[in-house]
Write a protein that holds these residues in place. Structure first.
Motif, PDB file in Angstrom:
ATOM      1  N   SER A   1      -0.451  -8.722  -6.565  1.00  0.00           N
ATOM      2  CA  SER A   1       0.042  -8.742  -5.188  1.00  0.00           C
ATOM      3  C   SER A   1      -0.834  -7.867  -4.294  1.00  0.00           C
TER       4      SER A   1
ATOM      5  N   ASP B   1      -2.530  -9.091  -0.948  1.00  0.00           N
ATOM      6  CA  ASP B   1      -2.317  -8.321   0.283  1.00  0.00           C
ATOM      7  C   ASP B   1      -3.657  -7.992   0.937  1.00  0.00           C
TER       8      ASP B   1
ATOM      9  N   THR C   1      -2.847  -7.440   4.833  1.00  0.00           N
ATOM     10  CA  THR C   1      -1.609  -6.679   4.982  1.00  0.00           C
ATOM     11  C   THR C   1      -1.623  -5.472   4.064  1.00  0.00           C
TER      12      THR C   1
ATOM     13  N   PRO D   1       1.192  -3.114   2.295  1.00  0.00           N
ATOM     14  CA  PRO D   1       2.609  -2.830   2.099  1.00  0.00           C
ATOM     15  C   PRO D   1       2.889  -1.326   2.177  1.00  0.00           C
ATOM     16  N   SER D   2       4.045  -0.988   2.695  1.00  0.00           N
ATOM     17  CA  SER D   2       4.429   0.418   2.787  1.00  0.00           C
ATOM     18  C   SER D   2       4.827   0.913   1.398  1.00  0.00           C
TER      19      SER D   2
ATOM     20  N   SER E   1       7.601   2.109   0.518  1.00  0.00           N
ATOM     21  CA  SER E   1       8.950   1.631   0.185  1.00  0.00           C
ATOM     22  C   SER E   1       8.922   0.158  -0.227  1.00  0.00           C
ATOM     23  N   ASP E   2       8.001  -0.630   0.353  1.00  0.00           N
ATOM     24  CA  ASP E   2       7.841  -2.025  -0.080  1.00  0.00           C
ATOM     25  C   ASP E   2       7.373  -2.070  -1.533  1.00  0.00           C
ATOM     26  N   LEU E   3       6.431  -1.194  -1.859  1.00  0.00           N
ATOM     27  CA  LEU E   3       5.904  -1.146  -3.217  1.00  0.00           C
ATOM     28  C   LEU E   3       6.997  -0.725  -4.199  1.00  0.00           C
TER      29      LEU E   3
ATOM     30  N   SER F   1      10.227  -1.117  -3.862  1.00  0.00           N
ATOM     31  CA  SER F   1      11.217  -2.177  -4.075  1.00  0.00           C
ATOM     32  C   SER F   1      10.629  -3.309  -4.907  1.00  0.00           C
ATOM     33  N   LYS F   2       9.329  -3.569  -4.759  1.00  0.00           N
ATOM     34  CA  LYS F   2       8.695  -4.593  -5.595  1.00  0.00           C
ATOM     35  C   LYS F   2       8.731  -4.177  -7.063  1.00  0.00           C
TER      36      LYS F   2
ATOM     37  N   ASP G   1      12.206  -4.442  -8.370  1.00  0.00           N
ATOM     38  CA  ASP G   1      12.529  -5.856  -8.627  1.00  0.00           C
ATOM     39  C   ASP G   1      11.903  -6.327  -9.942  1.00  0.00           C
TER      40      ASP G   1
ATOM     41  N   TYR H   1       4.793   5.390  -6.547  1.00  0.00           N
ATOM     42  CA  TYR H   1       5.448   5.266  -5.244  1.00  0.00           C
ATOM     43  C   TYR H   1       6.199   6.556  -4.978  1.00  0.00           C
TER      44      TYR H   1
END
Length: 92
Positions: free
Chosen positions: A40, A44, A49, A51-52, A54-56, A58-59, A62, A91
């Protein structure tokens, strides 16, 4: 980053924070998750893009949950794995 994560996992096993019987499952999950994250990151970069953190996070969460859903990890092992990512500052 994968080598550092594997090293962190080994040190947690050595310290007793992680059970040695969990090590194989966790190591395998680390490899799966790291390859997904790297893929990813590549897409990106290609799309420009960024990712922040927090995006990382949550990925990764997940992906860890996916390992639990597929039966590769128990929920306790998932918690241990999140600790490995956090310890390596993967993170915030």
């Amino acid at each position: 980053p994968l080598q550092k994560l594997q090293d962190e996992l080994s040190s947690e096993v050595n310290s007793g924070a992680v059970s040695s019987s969990d090590q194989d499952a966790l190591s395998s999950a680390l490899t799966d998750i790291d390859s997904s994250v790297q893929a990813s990151r590549t897409s990106d970069r290609a799309s420009g893009t960024r990712p922040s953190p927090s995006d990382l996070k949550s990925k990764i969460d997940d992906l860890i949950n996916g390992e639990v859903s597929s039966g590769k990890l128990t929920s306790d092992q998932a918690t241990e794995l999140q600790g490995v990512f956090k310890a390596e500052c993967y993170y915030p």
